[in-house]
Design an enzyme around this catalytic site. Structure first.
Site, PDB file in Angstrom:
ATOM      1  N   GLY A  96       0.876  -1.017  -0.015  1.00 19.92           N
ATOM      2  CA  GLY A  96      -0.077   0.010  -0.056  1.00 19.92           C
ATOM      3  C   GLY A  96       0.879   1.216   0.001  1.00 19.92           C
ATOM      4  N   LEU A  97       1.182   1.684  -1.148  1.00 18.92           N
ATOM      5  CA  LEU A  97       2.124   2.719  -1.239  1.00 18.92           C
ATOM      6  C   LEU A  97       1.709   3.993  -1.691  1.00 18.92           C
ATOM      7  CD1 LEU A  97       4.952   0.660  -2.990  1.00 18.92           C
ATOM      8  CD2 LEU A  97       4.707   1.146  -0.494  1.00 18.92           C
ATOM      9  N   GLY A 101       2.040   5.142   3.038  1.00 19.12           N
ATOM     10  CA  GLY A 101       3.004   3.585   3.011  1.00 19.12           C
ATOM     11  C   GLY A 101       4.200   4.005   2.410  1.00 19.12           C
ATOM     12  N   ARG A 107      -0.610  -2.528  -4.904  1.00 20.09           N
ATOM     13  CA  ARG A 107      -1.687  -3.276  -5.765  1.00 20.09           C
ATOM     14  C   ARG A 107      -1.403  -2.825  -7.339  1.00 20.09           C
ATOM     15  NH1 ARG A 107      -8.157  -2.072  -5.627  1.00 20.09           N
ATOM     16  NH2 ARG A 107      -7.166   0.081  -5.892  1.00 20.09           N
ATOM     17  N   LYS A 145      -6.394   1.755   2.182  1.00 22.85           N
ATOM     18  CA  LYS A 145      -7.648   2.277   2.710  1.00 22.85           C
ATOM     19  C   LYS A 145      -8.318   1.345   3.719  1.00 22.85           C
ATOM     20  CE  LYS A 145     -10.107   5.014  -0.528  1.00 22.85           C
ATOM     21  NZ  LYS A 145      -9.596   6.199   0.111  1.00 22.85           N
ATOM     22  N   SER A 203       0.030   8.476  13.830  1.00 25.59           N
ATOM     23  CA  SER A 203      -0.383   9.691  13.812  1.00 25.59           C
ATOM     24  C   SER A 203       0.932  10.666  13.370  1.00 25.59           C
ATOM     25  CB  SER A 203      -0.689  10.076  15.163  1.00 25.59           C
ATOM     26  OG  SER A 203      -1.221  11.439  14.626  1.00 25.59           O
ATOM     27  N   GLY A 247       0.155  12.219   9.890  1.00 23.58           N
ATOM     28  CA  GLY A 247       0.070  12.326   8.710  1.00 23.58           C
ATOM     29  C   GLY A 247       1.350  12.158   7.704  1.00 23.58           C
ATOM     30  N   LYS A 250      -5.356   5.269  19.257  1.00 24.03           N
ATOM     31  CA  LYS A 250      -5.368   6.193  18.069  1.00 24.03           C
ATOM     32  C   LYS A 250      -6.655   6.997  17.644  1.00 24.03           C
ATOM     33  CE  LYS A 250      -3.908   8.085  14.287  1.00 24.03           C
ATOM     34  NZ  LYS A 250      -4.765   8.196  13.335  1.00 24.03           N
ATOM     35  N   HIS A 254      -7.122   9.411  20.193  1.00 25.43           N
ATOM     36  CA  HIS A 254      -6.340  10.598  19.929  1.00 25.43           C
ATOM     37  C   HIS A 254      -6.880  11.449  18.886  1.00 25.43           C
ATOM     38  CE1 HIS A 254      -3.560  12.277  16.767  1.00 25.43           C
ATOM     39  NE2 HIS A 254      -2.459  12.451  17.662  1.00 25.43           N
ATOM     40  N   ASN A 255      -7.473  11.038  17.896  1.00 27.51           N
ATOM     41  CA  ASN A 255      -8.193  11.873  16.724  1.00 27.51           C
ATOM     42  C   ASN A 255      -9.210  12.501  17.484  1.00 27.51           C
ATOM     43  OD1 ASN A 255      -6.225  10.381  15.281  1.00 27.51           O
ATOM     44  ND2 ASN A 255      -7.546  10.159  13.724  1.00 27.51           N
ATOM     45  N   GLU A 268      -7.909  15.337  19.197  1.00 24.55           N
ATOM     46  CA  GLU A 268      -7.511  16.175  17.983  1.00 24.55           C
ATOM     47  C   GLU A 268      -8.627  17.217  17.531  1.00 24.55           C
ATOM     48  OE1 GLU A 268      -5.171  14.429  14.959  1.00 24.55           O
ATOM     49  OE2 GLU A 268      -6.546  15.359  13.467  1.00 24.55           O
TER      50      GLU A 268
HETATM   51  P1  NBP Z   1      -5.608   5.548   1.083  1.00 25.76           P
HETATM   52  O1  NBP Z   1      -6.417   5.581   2.302  1.00 25.76           O
HETATM   53  O2  NBP Z   1      -5.805   6.700   0.095  1.00 25.76           O
HETATM   54  O3  NBP Z   1      -5.278   4.295   0.412  1.00 25.76           O
HETATM   55  C1  NBP Z   1      -4.821   3.882  -1.113  1.00 25.76           C
HETATM   56  C2  NBP Z   1      -4.022   2.662  -0.956  1.00 25.76           C
HETATM   57  O4  NBP Z   1      -4.690   1.628  -0.764  1.00 25.76           O
HETATM   58  C3  NBP Z   1      -3.456   2.595  -2.322  1.00 25.76           C
HETATM   59  O5  NBP Z   1      -1.935   1.950  -2.179  1.00 25.76           O
HETATM   60  C4  NBP Z   1      -4.385   1.574  -2.965  1.00 25.76           C
HETATM   61  O6  NBP Z   1      -3.806   0.829  -4.004  1.00 25.76           O
HETATM   62  C5  NBP Z   1      -4.629   0.761  -1.651  1.00 25.76           C
HETATM   63  N1  NBP Z   1      -5.856   0.022  -2.012  1.00 25.76           N
HETATM   64  C6  NBP Z   1      -7.180   0.346  -2.140  1.00 25.76           C
HETATM   65 BR1  NBP Z   1      -7.847   1.961  -2.199  1.00 25.76          BR
HETATM   66  N2  NBP Z   1      -8.039  -0.733  -2.439  1.00 25.76           N
HETATM   67  C7  NBP Z   1      -7.281  -1.874  -2.570  1.00 25.76           C
HETATM   68  C8  NBP Z   1      -7.611  -3.181  -2.655  1.00 25.76           C
HETATM   69  N3  NBP Z   1      -8.480  -3.588  -2.802  1.00 25.76           N
HETATM   70  N4  NBP Z   1      -6.483  -4.186  -2.597  1.00 25.76           N
HETATM   71  C9  NBP Z   1      -5.413  -3.670  -2.306  1.00 25.76           C
HETATM   72  N5  NBP Z   1      -4.692  -2.280  -2.082  1.00 25.76           N
HETATM   73  C10 NBP Z   1      -5.790  -1.575  -2.293  1.00 25.76           C
HETATM   74  O7  NBP Z   1      -3.888   5.842   1.487  1.00 25.76           O
HETATM   75  P2  NBP Z   1      -3.206   6.699   2.577  1.00 25.76           P
HETATM   76  O8  NBP Z   1      -3.883   7.929   2.486  1.00 25.76           O
HETATM   77  O9  NBP Z   1      -1.879   6.698   2.313  1.00 25.76           O
HETATM   78  O10 NBP Z   1      -3.476   6.152   3.848  1.00 25.76           O
HETATM   79  C11 NBP Z   1      -3.446   4.571   4.204  1.00 25.76           C
HETATM   80  C12 NBP Z   1      -3.894   4.364   5.494  1.00 25.76           C
HETATM   81  O11 NBP Z   1      -3.082   5.143   6.452  1.00 25.76           O
HETATM   82  C13 NBP Z   1      -5.418   4.513   5.568  1.00 25.76           C
HETATM   83  O12 NBP Z   1      -6.092   3.494   6.412  1.00 25.76           O
HETATM   84  C14 NBP Z   1      -5.543   5.875   6.204  1.00 25.76           C
HETATM   85  O13 NBP Z   1      -6.830   6.068   6.759  1.00 25.76           O
HETATM   86  C15 NBP Z   1      -4.309   5.804   7.148  1.00 25.76           C
HETATM   87  N6  NBP Z   1      -3.775   7.004   7.716  1.00 25.76           N
HETATM   88  C16 NBP Z   1      -3.690   8.057   6.743  1.00 25.76           C
HETATM   89  C17 NBP Z   1      -3.107   9.311   7.205  1.00 25.76           C
HETATM   90  C18 NBP Z   1      -3.005  10.618   6.331  1.00 25.76           C
HETATM   91  O14 NBP Z   1      -2.604  11.415   6.524  1.00 25.76           O
HETATM   92  N7  NBP Z   1      -3.159  10.303   5.004  1.00 25.76           N
HETATM   93  C19 NBP Z   1      -2.635   9.308   8.374  1.00 25.76           C
HETATM   94  C20 NBP Z   1      -2.867   8.452   9.385  1.00 25.76           C
HETATM   95  C21 NBP Z   1      -3.370   7.332   8.737  1.00 25.76           C
HETATM   96  P3  NBP Z   1      -3.799   1.353  -5.541  1.00 25.76           P
HETATM   97  O15 NBP Z   1      -2.431   2.326  -5.854  1.00 25.76           O
HETATM   98  O16 NBP Z   1      -3.555   0.108  -6.269  1.00 25.76           O
HETATM   99  O17 NBP Z   1      -4.999   2.231  -5.707  1.00 25.76           O
END
Ligand code: NBP
Length: 478
Positions: A11-12, A16, A35, A77, A130, A132, A184, A187-188, A191
């Protein structure tokens, strides 16, 4: 034998990718997978020089790249995608391997997944992260749950990439199964409350004193030099000082006033209701965002009458900014007291043994609510005599004693001027409710017994009682 990775990230997207880079920058060989393989290749092409990345196109290749016991971090996600990815990888893992879910999962999902994987001998480590995007790269606050064995194998690597405060990593084992995601979540929730309180402080300075955003930014900068020093106060000053490039107005004046919520604040309140914990400050913060989103209702209410007094003047105006600082500090203490109460209640309900002092310690850096006063919270729970509430700990008792007159003036002034302060007011009501020797709940018990024979307990005798309200009003022990 081909090189193997100590840890892998699948999950990049933003989180990630940055987490993988953080592992690599700390000298850990990291396997990477997504993916859509293009993201994997892009990561290696762009940042391959930062460390050792082992890219994989397929799940099988990815698992084969990990040294046993395998440490596999999922950053996809939350919800159905996380379940899909767990199912895909669990089938390829062996007993003793670890799946770390670093996404924002609901702790109940984490508990369910942990049980299912434990039956197959796989450690499932629901981990709150946490900070971001930037935190993931430069050092987040990390809240892992799961088994103690998994922490023994994972902890050192996670501690390596976590933020450090005074040399102490902002990462510690929170407790088994869903404890990490629960912490967590709270925490949110805190926040949400912290952001709402800061927003109210800005609104008060703007509406009661007529200060402009750029002037208020200066006030926040000053506050950030004192006991309110925190990431959120710091970025608030930055946002308020920012000018819109298009029209030259203050940025905050050209942004639509509808706040979004992704769900973790709502989860905190829903869970608090289930646990019977009064997190009124967090709830008001969630509701304030909901209210802001009801554009049509707000438009329809524009003609409703408000108070005649518009702004402050004279002595009231002179001391107001200082009063607001004190109200903000006191209300913030209440928000943390409520959040910690919820963590303690969750810990008792699910048998997690979460230590609030450790939680405060790992929230000191990396995360969104990082703040100077978390040191004080840690100290309060490190003391031999643990406080029943954060509010009864000596330091915070004294802090509120010093701030409460100003806090009361601010809430009263806000009501008088018609400036909404749900966060400040709810925090003050909670404080007064907690310290009241008698609450009107006694009357509510009488009402309940009157219409529903729900019974009540007396202050002077054991057992439940009912009064025959529709008859001769005699009282019976039930
Ligand atoms: P996203 O929450 O936007 O998820 C995107 C990733 O999920 C992509 O790598 C995508 O692959 C993959 N994915 C999905 Br959508 N459906 C999939 C499936 N069925 N099988 C395999 N892979 C799948 O990414 P993010 O914003 O980096 O957040 C990642 C996690 O960290 C989330 O749970 C989020 O709530 C949490 N989080 C985010 C933050 C923040 O600030 N963004 C902070 C703290 C925690 P693809 O590239 O092939 O579409």
């Amino acid at each position: 034998m081909a090189e193997r990775a100590r840890i892998g990230v699948t999950g990049l997207a933003v989180m990630g990718r940055n987490l993988a880079r953080n592992f690599a920058r700390h000298g850990h060989t990291v396997a990477v997978h997504n993916r859509t393989s293009a993201k994997t290749r892009a990561l290696v092409e762009e940042f391959g020089g930062e460390g050792t990345f082992l890219p994989a196109d397929t799940a099988e290749e990815f698992v084969a790249l990990l040294e046993p016991p395998r440490r596999l971090v999922i950053m996809v996600k939350a919800g159905a995608p996380t379940d899909a990815v767990i199912d895909e990888f669990a089938a390829l893992l062996e007993p003793g391997d670890m799946i770390v879910d670093g996404g924002n999962a609901h702790f109940a999902d984490t508990r369910r997944r942990e049980v299912a994987l434990r039956e197959r001998g796989i450690h499932f480590v629901g981990t709150g992260i946490s900070g971001g995007e930037e935190g993931a790269l430069l050092g987040p606050s990390i809240m892992p749950g799961g088994s103690p064995e998994s922490y023994a194998a994972l902890g050192p690597i996670l501690e390596d990439i976590a933020a450090k405060v005074d040399g102490v990593p902002c990462c510690a084992h929170m407790g088994p199964d869903g404890a990490g995601h629960f912490v967590k979540m709270v925490h949110n929730g805190i926040e949400y409350a912290d952001m709402q309180l800061i927003a109210e402080a800005y609104d008060l300075l703007n509406r009661a004193l007529g200060m402009q955003p750029v002037q208020i930014a200066e006030v926040f900068k000053t506050w950030n030099l004192g006991r309110l020093e925190s990431y959120l106060i710091e970025i608030t000053a930055e946002v308020l000082a920012h000018t819109d490039a298009a029209g030259g107005k203050a940025f905050v004046d050209v942004v639509q006033d509808r706040a979004e919520q992704k769900g973790t604040g709502r989860w905190t309140v829903q869970t608090a209701l289930d646990l019977g914990v009064p997190v009124s400050g967090i709830a008001e913060a969630v509701f304030a965002r909901s209210l802001s989103g009801h554009a049509e209702l707000r438009a329809a209410a524009q003609g409703l009458p408000g108070p005649t007094r518009g702004t402050l003047d004279g002595d009231d105006a002179d001391r107001f900014a200082d009063d607001v600082e004190q109200a903000l500090y006191a209300s913030k203490i209440v928000a943390y007291a409520q959040g910690i109460h919820q963590i303690q209640a969750g810990s008792a309900e699910y048998d997690w043994s979460i230590d609030p002092g450790t939680v405060a310690e790992i929230w000191r850096g990396g995360c969104i609510i990082r703040a100077r006063f978390l040191d004080r919270i840690r100290e309060a729970y490190e003391a031999e005599q643990k406080p029943d509430s954060l509010l009864t700990a000596d330091y915070f008792r004294n802090a509120i004693a010093g701030a409460q007159d100003a806090w009361r003036r601010v809430v009263a002034t806000a009501a008088e001027l018609g400036v909404p302060t749900p966060g400040f007011a709810a925090a003050l009501s909670y404080y007064d409710g907690l310290r009241s020797p008698r609450l009107p709940a006694a009357l509510i018990q009488g009402q309940r017994d009157f219409f529903g024979a729900h019974t009540y307990r007396r202050v002077d005798r054991e057992g439940p009682f009912h009064t025959d309200w529709s008859g001769d009003r005699t009282e019976h022990a039930v």
